[in-house]
Design a protein around this motif. Structure first.
Motif, mmCIF file in Angstrom:
data_model
loop_
_atom_site.group_PDB
_atom_site.id
_atom_site.type_symbol
_atom_site.label_atom_id
_atom_site.label_comp_id
_atom_site.label_asym_id
_atom_site.label_seq_id
_atom_site.Cartn_x
_atom_site.Cartn_y
_atom_site.Cartn_z
ATOM 1 N N MET A 565 10.269 -74.232 19.831
ATOM 2 C CA MET A 565 9.294 -74.925 20.680
ATOM 3 C C MET A 565 9.132 -74.175 21.999
ATOM 4 O O MET A 565 10.038 -73.456 22.425
ATOM 5 N N GLU A 566 7.995 -74.387 22.631
ATOM 6 C CA GLU A 566 7.779 -73.877 23.975
ATOM 7 C C GLU A 566 8.592 -74.730 24.955
ATOM 8 O O GLU A 566 8.691 -75.945 24.775
ATOM 9 N N HIS A 567 9.120 -74.084 25.977
ATOM 10 C CA HIS A 567 9.773 -74.838 27.047
ATOM 11 C C HIS A 567 9.237 -74.364 28.400
ATOM 12 O O HIS A 567 9.337 -73.176 28.711
ATOM 13 N N PRO A 568 8.693 -75.262 29.205
ATOM 14 C CA PRO A 568 8.242 -74.900 30.553
ATOM 15 C C PRO A 568 9.431 -74.962 31.517
ATOM 16 O O PRO A 568 9.862 -76.043 31.919
ATOM 17 N N HIS A 615 15.440 -76.745 35.291
ATOM 18 C CA HIS A 615 15.338 -77.519 34.044
ATOM 19 C C HIS A 615 14.066 -77.220 33.269
ATOM 20 O O HIS A 615 13.126 -76.616 33.785
ATOM 21 N N CYS A 616 14.080 -77.673 32.030
ATOM 22 C CA CYS A 616 12.860 -77.717 31.233
ATOM 23 C C CYS A 616 12.027 -78.877 31.768
ATOM 24 O O CYS A 616 12.546 -79.964 32.006
ATOM 25 N N HIS A 617 10.721 -78.641 31.960
ATOM 26 C CA HIS A 617 9.879 -79.690 32.528
ATOM 27 C C HIS A 617 9.283 -80.636 31.481
ATOM 28 O O HIS A 617 8.484 -81.509 31.803
ATOM 29 N N LEU A 618 9.669 -80.454 30.206
ATOM 30 C CA LEU A 618 9.339 -81.507 29.241
ATOM 31 C C LEU A 618 10.289 -82.652 29.565
ATOM 32 O O LEU A 618 11.506 -82.489 29.510
ATOM 33 N N LEU A 619 9.725 -83.803 29.914
ATOM 34 C CA LEU A 619 10.538 -84.881 30.489
ATOM 35 C C LEU A 619 11.682 -85.303 29.574
ATOM 36 O O LEU A 619 12.810 -85.496 30.017
ATOM 37 N N TYR A 620 11.383 -85.438 28.272
ATOM 38 C CA TYR A 620 12.432 -85.915 27.367
ATOM 39 C C TYR A 620 13.439 -84.819 27.043
ATOM 40 O O TYR A 620 14.570 -85.117 26.665
ATOM 41 N N HIS A 621 13.040 -83.556 27.172
ATOM 42 C CA HIS A 621 14.018 -82.467 27.022
ATOM 43 C C HIS A 621 14.981 -82.474 28.211
ATOM 44 O O HIS A 621 16.189 -82.317 28.042
ATOM 45 N N MET A 622 14.421 -82.668 29.395
ATOM 46 C CA MET A 622 15.273 -82.719 30.588
ATOM 47 C C MET A 622 16.241 -83.892 30.477
ATOM 48 O O MET A 622 17.436 -83.746 30.717
ATOM 49 N N GLY A 625 19.122 -83.335 28.334
ATOM 50 C CA GLY A 625 20.181 -82.450 28.830
ATOM 51 C C GLY A 625 19.786 -81.022 29.125
ATOM 52 O O GLY A 625 20.629 -80.191 29.461
ATOM 53 N N MET A 626 18.489 -80.700 29.014
ATOM 54 C CA MET A 626 18.065 -79.317 29.241
ATOM 55 C C MET A 626 17.847 -79.102 30.735
ATOM 56 O O MET A 626 16.720 -78.988 31.224
ATOM 57 N N MET A 627 18.970 -79.075 31.441
ATOM 58 C CA MET A 627 18.931 -79.025 32.900
ATOM 59 C C MET A 627 20.243 -78.443 33.406
ATOM 60 O O MET A 627 21.284 -78.593 32.766
HETATM 61 CU CU LIG Z 1 12.194 -77.995 26.708
#
Ligand SMILES: [Cu+2]
Length: 641
Positions: A565-568, A615-622, A625-627
């Motif tokens: 997936m893309e991650h911003p 962090h990743c700016h996809l809210l649910y990814h953040m 734990g993607m932070m």
């Molecule tokens: Cu992400």
């Protein structure tokens, strides 16, 4: 709400706007928001010249029912509207913004893209303690930049509920481009579901919102995708199945409208305030000249379309030649919906709305199987490997190794011989310190000198290192490559239709720091889609070490996206200068979209102090734990600069 748009004529709106010197929200809650100054109506979107910048701005955060589209729903508003008011600041001023929390829970505001003292950055637990219910926090910081930015809650999932707005900083110097009209175009994704419910749905079934998923019967053929715990239709975690896509808070049917007169140049400031949604933006019939990215001036690029990742901003100038309506069309990357408005010579006109294009599928390249690539510098030609995977196609065996060689979390299955001898195979003790010294970090083909040319070995595939990052990572791509020159999934095949790519972005002014990076940190973007786990280096936020940047250093940050997936990726407090081959003209960004199976780099001048979110700016990814917390520390004794 709908009545809000129709009950008051545009002329009345403008009168209101100019009458106050600064305009206010057009909400029944007018009285309470009228106390706020330096703010403009988000619905209107138009930025009018203002003669006075307020010394103080008051914002109030409420929970209330508002109308989005034709439905009442529960929102978190700022001064009574979604988006919140447009905040106008002037470069060189001291901003003083009082944020009062009228919620029953903690809130916060993060000033996205602003370079400011760490204690004013607004991230609870990192910058400050958050804003407790029924209290006010006063932000105060010098405004040392200009351009298009935004603000949003950094507390829980509030951003998904409408807690965001545009932040526009007017330039002290004349700008290097001209325009007659100036509009904010804020894109967002809206759901009537409680965002906690959305997250829990994703945790139960990661493809919960993927109604486009193949049937089970079909999917069972795709055993290799299953082994990667991935699905080629997985373009977005949350889709039009629940989302309504908004432009300046208005649903497609409400048709947000920007007026122009024939012959005028119109500046459109696109801000992607979505929780989860990437948009592909075009205005059929018009070229768009990109003049800023993430608030920073870039050398103008004329495009037909651009992809805007979550949290990015792009400023474009358009010159409608005819006195007729044009659709401002923001189609979601997964083609499950769109936000839409109209650029029009008068209110009430509409232009044709383009049909949604065919849903794209993940490709060999997204799975890191595209190792045969030889640097497709052209950027637009669809390569054979980029075609969607079809199991009847011989592409599956392209390059002579079968899918059985694909590594995944099951170590018994993989057979990459060099892994057996590597110390990094010990997954238990993976931490950043080890990574700095482990021989495994020396990825093959990695050469600092080469990278100083801009890091841009575009399209050239290099093998993924041996570290699999444990259970938090479902699988790693066999090969990763720099994809900054690629337009992205679904936009590859567009002859006679120019799509913006990151390698088009060149800063207008050369960077002031000519140093080459003296240190490199490599971070892997990791995830286990099936379990909805997202992380850096396989460790979620709660279990991850603090990332240390050394004060005064010029740091190269290299991202390797192990996921499909893309991650911003968003770094707070410091600019990321994208290593896109532009040499001294690297564009400065606060968000970098990292594509599937991509390896790319940014350079950072570590010239601030304190602790910052990353962090990743996809809210649910953040949230999953993607932070990381970045701490600026003194360079340890004995470490060479
Ligand atoms: Cu992400």
């Amino acid at each position: 709400m709908k009545e809000r748009y129709t009950a008051i004529s545009r002329r009345q709106l403008l009168k209101l706007a100019t009458g106050f010197g600064v305009s206010v929200g057009l909400h029944p809650l007018l009285q309470r928001s009228a106390r706020a100054t330096g703010v403009a109506s988000p619905m209107l979107g138009e930025l009018l010249p203002i003669d006075r910048y307020p010394n103080q701005i008051d914002l109030k955060v409420f929970q209330e029912q508002i109308k989005i589209g034709d439905r009442q729903s529960n929102a978190i508003t700022v001064n009574g509207t979604v988006p919140g008011p447009v905040i106008r600041l002037k470069e060189g001023q001291i901003a003083k913004i009082n944020v009062s929390n009228e919620l029953d829970s903690e809130t916060s505001i993060h000033w996205h893209g602003l370079i400011l003292p760490a204690t004013m950055d607004g991230v609870p637990g990192i910058s400050f303690n958050g804003i407790k219910p029924k209290t006010t926090f006063s932000y105060e910081f010098p405004v040392n930049q200009n351009g298009t930015y935004w603000y949003h809650s950094h507390s829980g999932l509030q951003e998904q509920q409408g807690h965001f707005g545009a932040l526009i900083i007017d330039s002290l110097q004349p700008e290097p481009f001209s325009y007659n009209r100036d509009y904010v175009v804020m894109l967002s994704d809206w759901t009537e579901e409680d965002p906690h419910q959305v997250l829990s749905n994703l945790k139960k079934v990661s493809t919960f919102y993927n109604y486009q998923q193949r049937t089970i019967a079909h999917f069972s053929e795709d055993a290799d995708w299953a082994r990667m715990r991935m699905d080629p239709t997985d373009i977005a975690d949350v889709t039009g199945a629940t989302y309504t896509y908004l432009m300046n808070g208005m649903a497609p049917a409400n048709n947000w409208t920007a007026l122009f007169k024939q012959g005028e140049k119109v500046r459109l400031r696109f801000i992607n305030a979505s929780a989860m949604t990437y948009f592909d933006v075009r205005i059929p019939g018009l070229k768009m000249t990109v003049v800023q990215a993430d608030g920073q001036n870039v050398q103008p690029v004329s495009v037909d379309e651009f992809r805007i990742a979550v949290a990015e901003t792009y400023d474009v100038i358009v010159e409608p030649e005819e006195s007729k309506p044009y659709s401002i069309f923001a189609e979601t990357m997964d083609r499950s919906g769109y936000a839409r408005g109209t650029l029009s010579p008068q209110m009430g006109l509409v232009a044709a709305i383009p049909p949604l294009r065919t849903r794209p599928l993940r490709t060999m390249a997204d799975m890191g199987m595209d190792h045969g690539s030889h640097g497709d510098h052209g950027g637009h030609g669809p390569k054979q490997q980029d075609k969607p995977i079809d199991h009847k196609s011989p592409q599956m065996d392209h390059g002579g190794h079968g899918m059985q060689a694909m590594p995944n979390a099951n170590h018994a299955e993989h057979n990459m011989s060099e892994m057996n001898s590597s110390p990094a195979m010990d997954h238990s003790g993976h931490d950043m310190h080890n990574m700095d010294t482990a021989p495994a970090m020396d990825h093959s083909g990695h050469d600092m000198r080469q990278m100083d040319d801009g890091g841009a070995d575009l399209g050239e595939a290099v093998p993924h290192g041996p570290d699999h990052h444990g259970v938090g990572n479902a699988g790693v791509p066999m090969m990763v490559k720099n994809r900054l020159h690629e337009p992205g999934i679904g936009l590859e095949s567009t002859p006679d239709h120019k799509v913006l790519v990151y390698t088009d972005l060149r800063s207008l002014e050369p960077g002031s720091d000519g140093r080459s990076p003296d240190r490199e940190l490599e971070l892997h973007l990791t995830g286990n889609m099936e379990r909805y786990m997202w992380s850096f280096d396989g460790k979620k936020y709660s279990e991850s070490p603090i990332l240390q940047f050394y004060y005064g250093e010029r740091l190269r940050l290299t991202f390797v996206n192990d996921t499909m997936m893309e991650h911003p990726i968003h770094l707070h407090g410091m600019w990321m200068e994208i290593d896109n081959g532009a040499g001294a003209y690297k564009p400065r960004k606060h968000v970098l979209n990292v594509k599937p199976a991509e390896k790319c780099s940014v350079e950072v001048n570590v010239d601030v102090t304190g602790n910052w979110a990353f962090h990743c700016h996809l809210l649910y990814h953040m949230e999953a734990g993607m932070m990381r917390t970045v701490a600026i520390v003194e360079r340890p004794m004995g470490e060479q600069s």
